[in-house]
Design a protein around this motif. Structure first.
Motif, short mmCIF file in Angstrom:
data_model
loop_
_atom_site.label_atom_id
_atom_site.label_comp_id
_atom_site.label_asym_id
_atom_site.label_seq_id
_atom_site.Cartn_x
_atom_site.Cartn_y
_atom_site.Cartn_z
N UNK A 1 0.80 -1.05 0.40
CA UNK A 1 -0.02 0.28 -0.02
C UNK A 1 0.93 1.62 -0.30
N UNK A 2 2.17 1.07 0.28
CA UNK A 2 3.31 2.28 0.58
C UNK A 2 3.47 2.50 -0.74
N UNK A 3 2.41 1.98 -2.18
CA UNK A 3 3.83 1.60 -3.09
C UNK A 3 4.82 1.91 -4.07
N UNK A 4 5.63 1.78 -2.85
CA UNK A 4 7.33 1.85 -3.08
C UNK A 4 7.36 0.09 -3.58
N UNK A 5 8.42 -0.41 -4.12
CA UNK A 5 8.83 -1.36 -4.40
C UNK A 5 9.12 -2.58 -3.87
N UNK A 6 9.19 -3.66 -3.48
CA UNK A 6 8.73 -4.79 -2.46
C UNK A 6 9.30 -5.87 -2.88
#
Length: 114
Positions: A30-35
């Motif tokens: 949900x933080x829209x960062x690449x994971x």
């Protein structure tokens, strides 16, 4: 009995996100960062083939982006919007269900002591 009011729009509940694993994938991103896919997999405790299937459904709908080597995932703006709408609709459904249960319990005859 009070009439039950459904969610504001039937489209608020997202069919893809009704599947708990997909909902949890979206929440983890949900933080829209690449994971890394491995981090998501470890958080969910799923085997790779199962996770891959859910990722493909979300990617095909435009909710998720993937990049390779190392495999990384992120939620798209569309995915984030649908997640937020879905969670809002779930809250509405849960609140309505809770109110209905409370009303039905209140209507039960009082139990007499033994």
């Amino acid at each position: 009995m009070t009439p039950i009011s459904p969610p504001s729009s039937r489209t608020d509940l997202d069919a893809l996100l009704l599947q708990p694993v997909r909902l949890f994938i979206a929440c983890l991103l949900a933080d829209t960062s690449w994971r890394s896919q491995l981090a998501v997999q470890q958080a969910l405790g799923l085997p790779t083939p199962d996770l891959d299937l859910h990722i493909e459904f979300l990617r095909a709908a435009g909710y998720l982006q993937c990049r390779a080597e190392p495999r990384e995932l992120r939620l798209t703006p569309l995915g984030l919007n649908r997640l937020q709408e879905h969670i809002g609709a779930l809250k509405s459904v849960a609140a309505t269900a809770g109110a209905l249960v409370a009303e039905m319990r209140a209507a039960l005859p009082a139990e007499s002591p033994p």
